[in-house]
Design a protein around this motif. Structure first.
Motif, PDB file in Angstrom:
ATOM      1  N   VAL A  24     -57.489   6.929 128.641  1.00  0.00           N
ATOM      2  CA  VAL A  24     -57.342   5.396 128.425  1.00  0.00           C
ATOM      3  C   VAL A  24     -58.496   4.907 127.773  1.00  0.00           C
ATOM      4  O   VAL A  24     -59.634   4.903 128.777  1.00  0.00           O
ATOM      5  CB  VAL A  24     -56.733   4.528 129.700  1.00  0.00           C
ATOM      6  CG1 VAL A  24     -56.488   3.210 129.253  1.00  0.00           C
ATOM      7  CG2 VAL A  24     -55.525   5.438 130.084  1.00  0.00           C
ATOM      8  N   ARG A  40     -56.991  10.320 118.177  1.00  0.00           N
ATOM      9  CA  ARG A  40     -55.402  10.025 118.116  1.00  0.00           C
ATOM     10  C   ARG A  40     -54.894  10.792 117.034  1.00  0.00           C
ATOM     11  O   ARG A  40     -53.687  11.233 117.361  1.00  0.00           O
ATOM     12  CB  ARG A  40     -55.282   8.469 117.914  1.00  0.00           C
ATOM     13  CG  ARG A  40     -53.620   8.119 118.354  1.00  0.00           C
ATOM     14  CD  ARG A  40     -53.557   6.627 118.265  1.00  0.00           C
ATOM     15  NE  ARG A  40     -54.104   6.199 116.903  1.00  0.00           N
ATOM     16  CZ  ARG A  40     -53.266   5.965 115.964  1.00  0.00           C
ATOM     17  NH1 ARG A  40     -52.161   6.386 116.080  1.00  0.00           N
ATOM     18  NH2 ARG A  40     -53.689   5.396 114.791  1.00  0.00           N
ATOM     19  N   THR A  48     -54.341   6.779 125.071  1.00  0.00           N
ATOM     20  CA  THR A  48     -54.137   5.221 124.892  1.00  0.00           C
ATOM     21  C   THR A  48     -55.467   4.426 124.514  1.00  0.00           C
ATOM     22  O   THR A  48     -56.521   4.565 125.126  1.00  0.00           O
ATOM     23  CB  THR A  48     -53.764   4.512 126.149  1.00  0.00           C
ATOM     24  OG1 THR A  48     -52.305   5.436 126.880  1.00  0.00           O
ATOM     25  CG2 THR A  48     -53.478   3.138 126.461  1.00  0.00           C
ATOM     26  N   ILE A  50     -57.092   0.803 123.748  1.00  0.00           N
ATOM     27  CA  ILE A  50     -57.185  -0.457 124.219  1.00  0.00           C
ATOM     28  C   ILE A  50     -58.346  -1.356 123.424  1.00  0.00           C
ATOM     29  O   ILE A  50     -59.540  -0.687 123.657  1.00  0.00           O
ATOM     30  CB  ILE A  50     -57.319  -0.609 125.682  1.00  0.00           C
ATOM     31  CG1 ILE A  50     -56.119  -0.029 126.447  1.00  0.00           C
ATOM     32  CG2 ILE A  50     -57.452  -2.033 126.102  1.00  0.00           C
ATOM     33  CD1 ILE A  50     -55.923  -0.259 127.754  1.00  0.00           C
ATOM     34  N   VAL A  56     -52.781  -3.166 123.746  1.00  0.00           N
ATOM     35  CA  VAL A  56     -52.876  -2.300 124.767  1.00  0.00           C
ATOM     36  C   VAL A  56     -51.867  -1.139 124.049  1.00  0.00           C
ATOM     37  O   VAL A  56     -50.816  -1.432 123.465  1.00  0.00           O
ATOM     38  CB  VAL A  56     -52.042  -2.591 126.016  1.00  0.00           C
ATOM     39  CG1 VAL A  56     -51.923  -1.154 126.948  1.00  0.00           C
ATOM     40  CG2 VAL A  56     -53.042  -3.514 126.788  1.00  0.00           C
ATOM     41  N   ALA A  57     -52.587   0.167 123.976  1.00  0.00           N
ATOM     42  CA  ALA A  57     -51.852   1.347 123.246  1.00  0.00           C
ATOM     43  C   ALA A  57     -51.492   0.975 122.020  1.00  0.00           C
ATOM     44  O   ALA A  57     -50.444   1.047 121.399  1.00  0.00           O
ATOM     45  CB  ALA A  57     -50.510   1.652 124.049  1.00  0.00           C
ATOM     46  N   LYS A  59     -51.945   1.720 117.599  1.00  0.00           N
ATOM     47  CA  LYS A  59     -51.764   2.621 116.731  1.00  0.00           C
ATOM     48  C   LYS A  59     -52.168   2.256 115.468  1.00  0.00           C
ATOM     49  O   LYS A  59     -51.222   2.226 114.496  1.00  0.00           O
ATOM     50  CB  LYS A  59     -50.600   3.525 117.046  1.00  0.00           C
ATOM     51  CG  LYS A  59     -50.511   4.055 118.404  1.00  0.00           C
ATOM     52  CD  LYS A  59     -48.895   4.668 118.665  1.00  0.00           C
ATOM     53  CE  LYS A  59     -49.014   5.506 119.978  1.00  0.00           C
ATOM     54  NZ  LYS A  59     -47.625   6.029 120.411  1.00  0.00           N
TER      55      LYS A  59
END
Lengths: 261, 286
Positions: A24, A40, A48, A50, A56-57, A59
């Motif tokens: 995270v 990613r 994840t 941030i 949050v999470a 993409k």
């Protein structure tokens, strides 16, 4: 062979590789954001991400210019307020890795993003700490990405904005900080990790074609090397494709917005 | 209860000379049109609070509205320096600017403490940094239960909070969505508040049961300014105009080019220009 990629490309990719699928990650803007998204899009699809704007999470398909571009919110699992972000998620200990850059760094990976020269009579006033002072101490560990040069890699910081290993050894523990602090510093020349005892940032891997002389010439302190120094694996074709496509998409997105006016 | 006023009337009634003012919006929903109106009305001796001064305070500082700045990150996001802020700190132009510098965590906690009616915020912060050496307001407190030393800063209690939101309804309630930043806290911490909105609607319609809404009785004045966040953005209305953030670097670098731009684009204009600015950035209705 060595012309196949640029120094800042191997820097970003080497930094991306350090991130794990289960991390995270609290992402800083600029190079940390590029590296986190390459991770990613390659080996860590489950990571994840941030951003301090509360997303949050997220993409993003293109890299944000700011920490709070709409793209981050549009692609996030959820978006929380900034007080909640800093209190529950960061201070609450939910973040495994903080990913930072800086203007100045010393051999214990303390960072300065506040001021060059005296605080009251600055030679250059830099933006300041933002989230970094608490990111540096509340995340499980810290990765730092910075292009190497004598202006940035200095013997003594003008100002400590965020704590690295302080004065070395057990300094963090003495201050009551329970997290690891900087565990990896990736530059355009090499990779540093802290010595287990002294906590001085020590070269553990050198990028292909880079010499020790070059590293020293771009560092304001006497550089130490680990007993075993590896050669950084060059970027793979896939890593380079992902990074370049990400930058191209970003340039197109920002360029298109410019043409609309 | 909130009153719907023109932007000029709203600024006149909410923001006064010598006030401590928070104009918030974390990248998203920055109340730029209200900032321009404060400049046009020639407000002086303000203490400006904002996590990221951004272009809005760069402009206000360059035009001499501020005596003091309370902040935590003073750059042009993704671009570089705020040149007017730097000129004020480094060279005292157009006059000396006193600064009170924090971290984001401290600022967010200070707003929350202000909204909660507490005198100070308590958090785990500032460990090992030099900021407490240059900011005497950063102090520490010992937890009476565990003995842990924690950081404390005074709560933010601005005279006026100014924010931009998506919409208001006919009763003067205000809706925010997307990146929320610290706006709700800033309004609830302030004595007076001004909210500019993209539009007024009869009814908010279908929304999350937990939508971020400021009830009418927490807001002093509302002004309808479509595009009022430009070059920041309004989720679902128009996107951030990143190109202008880049352009600002050149405009603001020199005092002359800055003043010429302000004269041309702010002093001689009305809030109506914001709707035109965002026309090309509008997100087509699905």
């Amino acid at each position: 062979m060595s012309a196949a990629y640029k120094p800042n490309e191997i820097m970003t990719i080497a930094a991306a590789r350090a991130l794990r699928n289960e991390d995270v990650c609290f992402v800083g803007i600029g190079m940390p954001s590029a590296a986190s998204n390459v991770a990613r899009l390659t080996h860590a699809p489950g990571i994840t991400l941030i951003y301090e704007s509360g997303t949050v999470a997220t993409k993003p398909t293109v890299l944000p210019l700011s920490i709070g571009d709409g793209e981050l919110c549009d692609t996030a699992l959820t978006t929380v307020s900034v007080p909640e972000m800093f209190r529950y998620w960061l201070q609450g200990g939910r973040i495994t890795v903080g990913f930072l850059g800086g203007a100045q760094i010393d051999k214990y990976a303390n960072l300065n993003t506040t001021v060059v020269g005296p605080y009251d009579k600055p030679k250059v006033r830099l933006p300041g700490g933002g989230g970094a002072p608490e990111i540096a101490n509340s995340c499980g560990e810290i990765f730092i990405i910075m292009a190497q040069g004598k202006r940035g890699f200095v013997g003594k910081l003008d100002f400590v904005t965020s704590l690295g290993h302080g004065e070395g050894g057990k300094h963090r523990e003495k201050l009551g900080v329970k997290t690891k602090g900087p565990t990896r510093l990736v530059t355009d020349l090499c990779i540093f990790e802290p010595d287990p005892e002294t906590k001085e940032m020590t070269v553990v891997s050198i990028h292909p074609g880079v010499t020790r002389e070059q590293i020293q010439d771009n560092t304001g302190w006497q550089v130490r090397y680990a007993n075993k120094v590896a050669e950084t694996a060059p970027p793979t074709a896939q890593e380079l494709d992902v990074l370049r496509e990400l930058h191209a998409r970003t340039a197109r997105a920002h360029g298109e917005a410019a043409q609309k006016e | 209860m909130s009153r719907v006023l023109s932007l000029a009337e709203a600024v006149e009634s909410v923001v006064r000379d010598g006030d401590t003012v928070s104009m918030e919006g974390f990248t998203h929903l920055i109340p730029h049109a209200a900032g321009h109106e404060v400049i046009r009305q020639g407000r002086k001796h303000l203490t400006l609070i904002r996590m990221t001064p951004d272009l809005i305070y760069d402009q206000m500082i360059g035009m001499g509205c501020a005596d003091r700045l309370v902040f935590s990150w003073g750059g042009n996001p993704g671009v570089g320096s705020l040149h007017r802020l730097r000129d004020a700190i480094e060279n005292g132009w157009p006059h000396k600017l006193e600064i009170e510098e924090h971290s984001h965590a401290a600022m967010a906690n200070a707003y929350e403490a202000g909204a909660a009616g507490l005198p100070c915020a308590v958090f785990r912060g500032y460990i090992g940094t030099d900021l407490p050496k240059v900011n005497p307001k950063i102090k520490s407190i010992t937890c009476p239960y565990t003995g842990e030393k924690l950081a404390t800063v005074p709560a933010h209690r601005p005279d006026a909070a100014v924010i931009h939101a998506l919409k208001a309804d006919r009763e003067g309630n205000v809706l925010l969505e997307g990146i929320l930043g610290v706006q709700k806290e800033a309004v609830l911490a302030a004595k007076r508040s001004l909210v500019t909105v993209e539009e007024v609607v009869d009814d908010f319609g279908p929304r999350s049961l937990n939508a971020c809404i400021l009830p009418s009785w927490t807001v002093s004045a509302i002004a309808v300014v479509p595009g009022g966040a430009f070059p920041s953005y309004a989720q679902g209305y128009y996107t951030r105009f990143n190109a202008f953030y880049k352009e600002w670097d050149g405009i603001s670098r020199e005092r002359d080019s800055f003043l010429a731009w302000m004269k041309e684009n702010v002093l001689g204009k009305t809030p109506d220009v914001f709707a035109a600015h965002v026309r090309a950035l509008r997100i087509a209705a699905e």
